[in-house]
Scaffold this motif. Structure first.
Motif, mmCIF file in Angstrom:
data_model
loop_
_atom_site.group_PDB
_atom_site.id
_atom_site.type_symbol
_atom_site.label_atom_id
_atom_site.label_comp_id
_atom_site.label_asym_id
_atom_site.label_seq_id
_atom_site.Cartn_x
_atom_site.Cartn_y
_atom_site.Cartn_z
ATOM 1 N N MET A 161 -2.022 34.642 0.095
ATOM 2 C CA MET A 161 -1.328 35.589 0.982
ATOM 3 C C MET A 161 -1.059 34.952 2.345
ATOM 4 O O MET A 161 -0.038 35.203 2.970
ATOM 5 N N ARG A 207 -0.186 32.128 2.804
ATOM 6 C CA ARG A 207 0.991 31.266 2.655
ATOM 7 C C ARG A 207 2.261 32.098 2.479
ATOM 8 O O ARG A 207 3.312 31.576 2.130
ATOM 9 N N LEU A 219 2.607 34.814 0.265
ATOM 10 C CA LEU A 219 2.769 35.530 -1.005
ATOM 11 C C LEU A 219 2.258 36.962 -0.851
ATOM 12 O O LEU A 219 1.270 37.197 -0.156
ATOM 13 N N SER A 266 -1.715 43.167 7.125
ATOM 14 C CA SER A 266 -2.325 42.395 6.028
ATOM 15 C C SER A 266 -2.070 40.908 6.243
ATOM 16 O O SER A 266 -1.242 40.514 7.061
ATOM 17 N N VAL A 267 -2.770 40.101 5.489
ATOM 18 C CA VAL A 267 -2.666 38.646 5.627
ATOM 19 C C VAL A 267 -1.223 38.186 5.435
ATOM 20 O O VAL A 267 -0.691 37.406 6.240
ATOM 21 N N ASN A 268 -0.577 38.672 4.364
ATOM 22 C CA ASN A 268 0.778 38.175 4.101
ATOM 23 C C ASN A 268 1.794 38.703 5.109
ATOM 24 O O ASN A 268 2.786 38.030 5.400
ATOM 25 N N ALA A 314 1.585 36.263 7.806
ATOM 26 C CA ALA A 314 2.249 35.019 7.409
ATOM 27 C C ALA A 314 3.766 35.169 7.532
ATOM 28 O O ALA A 314 4.454 34.280 8.037
ATOM 29 N N GLU A 315 4.263 36.323 7.101
ATOM 30 C CA GLU A 315 5.711 36.572 7.191
ATOM 31 C C GLU A 315 6.202 36.529 8.625
ATOM 32 O O GLU A 315 7.317 36.113 8.905
ATOM 33 N N ILE A 369 5.875 28.760 -1.954
ATOM 34 C CA ILE A 369 5.791 28.920 -0.496
ATOM 35 C C ILE A 369 7.162 28.690 0.151
ATOM 36 O O ILE A 369 7.574 29.421 1.041
ATOM 37 N N GLN A 372 5.761 26.105 4.469
ATOM 38 C CA GLN A 372 5.719 27.474 5.005
ATOM 39 C C GLN A 372 6.482 27.585 6.326
ATOM 40 O O GLN A 372 7.097 28.595 6.603
#
Lengths: 407, 249
Positions: free
Chosen positions: A362, A364, A366, B71-73, B76-77, B102, B147
């Motif tokens: 996540m 990364r 996803l 959230s984690v993603n 990242a986004e 990725i 990424q």
């Protein structure tokens, strides 16, 4: 050799005999499936839905990439074609008529009175496929066979014999399935497999049943000196109950067997999947690798290795993921050494996907769903190659769905 | 770029970070020093949103947006990317497949990047499984370059790495920070921002730091010139810093 009469007596005595494991089905509740079925000249002539059913168990209707194709529908052969003249593929009944010697191979590895399912198959004079790779022959493409149940509430009885002779090499893909709409049925399948000195057999079996189907395969593989047998078993869709415990007998020095089992237990499914290896000759080797997932069903992953001769080496690996509450993973590894100089090891782990792995992906970018899907795909990847692209896609879609459901 | 306000964090009920305030300006490289167990890694893990790091109070702002509870993603986004010290093994997941996923939404030359980081022979391997310390770092950098985040959170990029690899890792980090990402703005010093934890300061031979912070026992002790801080730490350890902070309080 046992006479037909003595086998018949044994079978009749065993017709009510429960199997050691698995739900005890009452075979009287099922009709014996038809022994006459429509003939299919060319698999390409089948309708699209039928073709898709075949494809979902790895059976191609366009047989360009196959040495031969065999389709058994209910209890009779619907199609048998062979492109490679160096090997043999036909129904077992036909083969028994053609080769007098073959009767010594029939009901030789599997006992008729092992349980009610073997007894029933014997008493119904079950037909199935006969595949033989004569000495030194190496078939460049796999032979494909499909065992399909075409009607509901029936019992299909199958008896297959596979012989890979000295230094021959053969790949076989077998798909076992139900025709669309057949929700309830019983599949009994006897397979007797012989790999002779220096022979190589790669055997891939894909199962795709329906929610109320019972499946009782009975398989024994006999390996001679230096022979090699790799068994891949894939089951990703719902089924009511499968109980299977194929046994490989390593009877010649240096023989090798590997079993890969990949299975998903959906809610309502009970999968009792094992594999057993008997090390009956020195310097034999085996690996039993099982990766199972439950999304609500029950998985019993058995594995047994019995070392009876020195210098044997075996490794047993059962990894199980529990993706949802309500599911059960039961790993039962058994190691038995009856001589001093052997090395048998096992590794078992059951549990959920590590949160740390999911979050790593996540981080990364996803989504959680994609992260779980990727981990599940990796978990199930034990290096089975040679599956048709369409099947690989179906497997991918199923795994993606499992990933989605797991969250 | 990043603003941490009065952040207090617990792990399993134990306080790990206490009212931490820290800023990373756009295009700047901020370095975080501190002894073992100071809470440096915990801060990075909290910023990325990993579970187990419970935010008791405080706020994390990223590009002005409150991301404290994302959230984690989602983080990242928005452009956060992390290199942790001990990433998990992903059995069965091939590095090439992960890099492909990725870099999904933008053009990324996997072959060139893997060649540059000398990771070509690892592309068919399971992620992190059996990787050495240096291989893990190079794999992490490969993933980060695919990424392309705006803010790099790097936890001791030089630890467990041999001297030759340190140079490769250091120069790669410098290049990544200088490259452009979706948040790059022309007039800033660098394309991307970074918050780097370092024990030894070795990475600073390759990356020019702008600001330094010292974290001890979950508390930010001071903010200042990172090169001078490093000199001071090398000479006197962290004791001086702790004393100095106590004097201020």
């Amino acid at each position: 050799m046992q006479t037909g009469n003595s086998l018949k007596e044994k079978a009749e005595k065993a017709i009510e005999k429960s199997a050691m494991y698995g739900e005890d089905f009452d075979l009287n509740e099922f009709e014996v499936a038809a022994k006459e079925v429509p003939q299919t000249e060319d698999l390409e002539d089948l309708d699209d839905e039928f073709k898709q059913t075949l494809l979902n168990v790895g059976v191609l209707t366009d047989d360009k990439e196959r040495s031969g194709s065999f389709l058994m529908l209910d209890n009779a052969v619907s199609h048998s074609s062979l492109k490679d003249p160096n090997i043999e593929l036909m129904s077992l009944h036909e083969a028994l008529e053609k080769h007098d010697w073959l009767k010594d191979y029939s009901w030789n590895l599997v006992a008729v009175d092992a349980d009610k399912y073997t007894a029933k198959s014997y008493l119904e004079n079950a037909n199935g496929y006969f595949i033989r790779a004569p000495a030194g022959q190496k078939s460049s493409m796999p032979v494909q066979t499909c065992l399909m149940m075409g009607h509901k509430d029936v019992t299909q009885t199958v008896h297959n014999i596979l012989i890979v002779e000295e230094d021959a090499k053969l790949d076989v893909i077998t798909g076992c399935t139900t025709k669309k709409g057949v929700e309830r049925a019983m599949h009994l399948g006897i397979s007797e497999i012989y790999v002779k000195k220096g022979g190589v057999l790669n055997f891939t079996m894909i199962h795709n049943w329906a929610g109320d189907v019972g499946v009782r395969p009975r398989t024994v593989i006999h390996l001679e000196e230096g022979a090699s047998f790799v068994n891949n078993y894939i089951l990703l869709k719902p089924v009511r109950s499968i109980q299977s415990y194929p046994t490989a007998i390593l009877d010649g020095e240096g023989a090798f067997a590997r079993f890969h089992t990949i299975a998903v237990a959906h809610p309502g499914s009970e999968l009792d999947l094992g594999s057993r290896v008997l090390f009956n000759a020195p310097n034999t080797k085996a690996e039993l690798i099982s990766r199972t997932i439950t999304t609500g069903g029950k998985v019993i992953a058995r594995g047994e290795m019995v070392a009876n001769k020195p210098h044997c080496k075996g490794h047993l690996e059962c990894h199980g993921l529990v993706l949802k509450d309500g599911g059960t993973q039961l790993a039962i590894p058994v190691l038995e050494a009856n001589v001093a100089d052997v090395e048998l090891t096992h590794e078992a782990a059951v549990g959920r996907i590590a949160r740390e792995q999911v979050e790593y992906l996540m981080a990364r970018g996803l989504s959680e769903e994609d992260a779980v899907g990727m981990i599940v795909r990796g978990f199930l990847d034990v290096g089975i190659t040679g599956l048709p692209e369409e099947l690989a896609k179906d497997i991918d879609d199923t795994i993606a769905q499992i990933g989605k459901d797991a969250i | 770029m990043l603003e941490i306000k009065d952040l207090t964090v617990e792990i399993g009920g134990r306080k790990i970070l206490n009212k931490v305030n820290l800023k990373v300006e756009q295009g700047s490289t901020t370095v975080l020093f501190g002894p073992n167990g100071a809470g440096k890694s915990a801060l990075l893990m909290t910023l990325m949103g990993f579970s187990g790091y419970d935010i008791v109070s405080g706020q994390i702002l990223f590009k002005g947006e409150d991301i404290t509870h994302l959230s984690v993603n989602e983080r990242a986004e928005r452009g956060l990317g992390i290199m942790t010290q001990r990433p998990p093994n992903l059995t069965g997941v091939k590095l090439k497949d992960l890099v492909k996923v990725i870099s999904n939404d933008h053009s990324f030359d996997t072959d060139a990047a893997s060649k540059k980081l000398d990771m070509e022979r690892f592309m068919d391997r399971d992620v992190n499984v059996g990787f050495s310390g240096g291989e893990i770092k190079r794999s992490e950098l490969l993933q980060l370059s695919a990424q392309n985040p705006c803010l790099y959170l790097l936890d001791e990029p030089e630890s467990g790495v041999d001297l030759v690899s340190i140079e490769e890792i250091g120069t790669t980090i410098d290049e990544l920070l200088s490259s452009r990402s979706k948040c790059s703005v022309d007039h800033y010093k660098r394309g991307n921002s970074a918050l780097i934890i370092t024990h030894t300061g070795q990475v600073l031979d390759y990356v020019e730091p702008d600001v330094g912070y010292i974290l001890c026992n979950g508390v930010v002790m001071c903010r200042g010139n990172p090169r001078e801080m490093l000199k001071e730490i090398k000479a006197h350890g962290y004791q001086e810093c702790i004393k100095c902070k106590q004097a201020i309080l």
